[in-house]
Every structure is written in C-alpha cells, then in structure tokens.
Motif scaffolding. Structure first.
Motif, mmCIF file in Angstrom:
data_model
loop_
_atom_site.group_PDB
_atom_site.id
_atom_site.type_symbol
_atom_site.label_atom_id
_atom_site.label_comp_id
_atom_site.label_asym_id
_atom_site.label_seq_id
_atom_site.Cartn_x
_atom_site.Cartn_y
_atom_site.Cartn_z
ATOM 1 N N LEU A 1 0.841 -1.190 0.000
ATOM 2 C CA LEU A 1 0.000 0.000 0.000
ATOM 3 C C LEU A 1 0.875 1.237 0.000
ATOM 4 C CD1 LEU A 1 -2.319 -1.153 2.938
ATOM 5 C CD2 LEU A 1 -2.708 -1.535 0.491
ATOM 6 N N PHE A 2 0.615 2.156 -0.938
ATOM 7 C CA PHE A 2 1.381 3.389 -1.015
ATOM 8 C C PHE A 2 0.423 4.573 -0.903
ATOM 9 C CE2 PHE A 2 3.759 0.109 -3.243
ATOM 10 C CZ PHE A 2 4.958 0.168 -2.545
ATOM 11 N N ALA A 3 0.470 5.251 0.246
ATOM 12 C CA ALA A 3 -0.376 6.421 0.545
ATOM 13 C C ALA A 3 -1.867 6.113 0.424
ATOM 14 C CB ALA A 3 0.002 7.591 -0.360
ATOM 15 N N PRO A 4 -2.350 5.047 1.066
ATOM 16 C CA PRO A 4 -3.781 4.738 1.000
ATOM 17 C C PRO A 4 -4.589 5.631 1.940
ATOM 18 C CG PRO A 4 -2.712 3.199 2.472
ATOM 19 C CD PRO A 4 -1.616 4.071 1.911
ATOM 20 N N PHE B 1 -1.921 11.934 5.214
ATOM 21 C CA PHE B 1 -1.613 10.640 4.610
ATOM 22 C C PHE B 1 -0.351 10.025 5.206
ATOM 23 C CE2 PHE B 1 -4.848 11.854 1.664
ATOM 24 C CZ PHE B 1 -5.395 10.635 1.273
ATOM 25 N N GLN B 2 0.549 10.835 5.693
ATOM 26 C CA GLN B 2 1.679 10.277 6.421
ATOM 27 C C GLN B 2 1.191 9.619 7.714
ATOM 28 O OE1 GLN B 2 5.260 12.670 6.659
ATOM 29 N NE2 GLN B 2 4.531 14.018 5.037
ATOM 30 N N ALA C 1 9.354 11.871 -2.338
ATOM 31 C CA ALA C 1 8.066 11.745 -3.025
ATOM 32 C C ALA C 1 6.951 12.418 -2.247
ATOM 33 C CB ALA C 1 7.722 10.282 -3.249
ATOM 34 N N GLY C 2 5.950 12.878 -2.997
ATOM 35 C CA GLY C 2 4.722 13.359 -2.400
ATOM 36 C C GLY C 2 3.709 12.229 -2.340
ATOM 37 N N HIS C 3 2.499 12.497 -2.842
ATOM 38 C CA HIS C 3 1.416 11.525 -2.707
ATOM 39 C C HIS C 3 1.490 10.398 -3.731
ATOM 40 C CE1 HIS C 3 -2.458 10.204 -1.224
ATOM 41 N NE2 HIS C 3 -2.917 10.144 -2.463
ATOM 42 N N ILE D 1 4.896 5.610 2.563
ATOM 43 C CA ILE D 1 4.416 6.994 2.667
ATOM 44 C C ILE D 1 5.408 7.913 1.976
ATOM 45 C CG2 ILE D 1 3.117 6.604 4.795
ATOM 46 C CD1 ILE D 1 5.403 7.865 6.347
ATOM 47 N N GLY D 2 4.901 9.024 1.449
ATOM 48 C CA GLY D 2 5.749 10.024 0.824
ATOM 49 C C GLY D 2 6.165 11.071 1.847
ATOM 50 N N GLY D 3 7.453 11.342 1.931
ATOM 51 C CA GLY D 3 7.933 12.328 2.889
ATOM 52 C C GLY D 3 7.466 13.734 2.610
ATOM 53 N N LEU D 4 6.995 13.987 1.363
ATOM 54 C CA LEU D 4 6.497 15.312 0.984
ATOM 55 C C LEU D 4 4.983 15.315 0.813
ATOM 56 C CD1 LEU D 4 9.248 16.223 -1.658
ATOM 57 C CD2 LEU D 4 9.197 16.779 0.782
#
Length: 261
Positions: free
Chosen positions: A112-115, A217-218, A239-241, A209-212
């Motif tokens: 899962l990436f930024a769910p 979402f983080q 990365a962002g979202h 999670i994206g640090g930006l």
C-alpha cells in the motif's frame, strides 16, 4: 489493452510478463499508466496486471451500482488467477485493502502506497481542498478543479512547482480530468467498501508513505503499518502523494524484494 465487458460497461486491462501474478491498482487521480515506470521491471519476474478502475482511463463510467472489490474479483476470474500479490496506490490502496478483507484467501501479499483511511478525521487543509474542488465542479469550472487537484496531489504542501519533476503535470492532467468528468456517476453508483478490521489481515504487508505528502496521509500510512500485524513501513523522502510516479526507482528497490517472498 484488453477489455472485460459486463452489464455495467467495461474494464480495460493489460497483462505483461510471466511468473507469480501481481496486480497494480492506480490512484484516484490517475489511471493504469501511473505504473508505466514500474511495471516493465516487475514483469521480468512476474505476470503484471494493470487495469483502469471503472470510470478511469479507458474503463467507462458505471451505468448502475458497482463495487470495486467485485470488479477486481471478476477481473481475476476472467484472467484466471486465484491468488495474487496486490499493490495499490492512494485510492487503489484502499481498493486493495477492501479486496483483502473480503477475499483473504486470494491475496498472497499486500503493498500500500499512501492509501486513505475510511472515516479519518481530516485536517483543516484537507477540508479546505475538498470544499474548493466541490465549489469548482458545482460551478462547471473543470479546469479549476483540475488545478486544485494538481496542487494537492502532485505539488503537495511541502514544495513549489519548480521542485516537481518536468512532465509529471501532463502525465497526471489527462487522467485526472477524466476522473473528475466521471465523478458524478462514480459517486451515484459506487457501493461502500468492505467492512472489517485491518488487524485481521494476515498476509505480508508493505506500507509506503511520501515524505512530501500531506500530513494526513503520512499519519494514515503509519496507522496502517501499526494496525496490520507484521507490516513494514517505508518512507520515500523525495516523493509526495503519487509515489509510483515520483519515485519509481526507490519504489522498485523496496517492492521488488517484497514481491519475491
């Protein structure tokens, strides 16, 4: 692309490579092409399936009640895969979670990436974004709604446009516009997601999670990682979202070994 037709319209999908099957589910502001920088490398060792959710990309909007979990089940039945490695970004991550809760025996592993998290207590920043998008769409200002979403999901709160990689705006603009055009049909016909506690998920799970990204979402990513037993949390600092679009090399470095388990 291949097409799976049904009474509600059709789903468009691609299959590439050979090996254990992996399904990549795109974000709610994108389509299957968000995986273009990731899928070919994965296809060297896996059968990689990408598809457009109903109302996104080349999949038409629904003509009646539908469930994204049922759509994915029908797609896997059609292609002939009983058990898959499931990967989702943003809204696609939640689709992947719902599918895992509904059909646990059909999921080998979950990434899962930024769910999103259903019922999350959104920050004032997110509430303001939603209100601005709603106002623009109600006024028929589609271009303004596209800009609002690009600001939120691509540029994000932590950087200026000069810090966003060239080409990403145009890569997202078209798919985003399609999703906004079809949003009324999706909202009218989409069924609620699966009931169930993510603490019952019993497959290997990777959460990114994206640090930006937006702070909400983080926080949500950390919540998933804490609630799903044994889950691994990875932060993509640059990365962002939209992690698969913004940090494909870094994502592959984490995802490749994870999927090989």
């Amino acid at each position: 692309m291949h097409v799976l037709a049904d009474d509600l319209g059709h789903l468009s999908y691609t299959v590439a490579g050979d090996g254990p099957p992996v399904v990549l589910v795109h974000a709610g502001v994108a389509d299957h092409r968000m995986w273009d920088a990731v899928a070919p490398a994965l296809a060297e060792r896996h059968t990689v399936i990408t598809y457009d959710l109903r109302g996104f990309g080349q999949s038409g909007p629904p003509s009646g009640a539908f469930s994204e979990t049922d759509d994915l089940r029908r797609l896997l039945d059609h292609i002939g895969h009983e058990r898959v490695r499931l990967v989702g970004a943003s809204w696609g991550g939640r689709v992947a979670v719902d599918f895992t809760l509904t059909h646990p025996g059909r999921v080998h592993s979950l990434a899962l990436f930024a769910p999103p998290w259903p019922g999350y207590d959104w920050s004032a920043e997110m509430v303001a974004y939603d209100a601005a998008e709603t106002e623009a769409l109600a006024a028929g200002e589609l271009d303004a709604a596209v800009r609002i979403n690009l600001d939120m999901w691509l540029r994000g709160p932590a950087r200026g446009w000069d810090e966003v990689a060239p080409g990403l705006v145009e890569a997202v603009r078209g798919p985003l516009r399609t999703s906004l055009v079809n949003q009324p049909a999706l909202e009218a016909h989409g069924q609620d997601g699966a009931d169930g506690d993510v603490a019952t998920i019993a497959v290997p799970t990777l959460v990114g999670i994206g640090g930006l990204d937006v702070a909400d979402f983080q926080d949500i990513g950390r919540r998933y990682a804490a609630r799903i037993p044994g889950a691994t949390l990875v932060e993509f600092a640059s990365a962002g979202h939209l992690i698969p679009l913004e940090a494909p090399t870094e994502l592959l470095a984490e995802l490749g070994p994870f999927l090989a388990r």
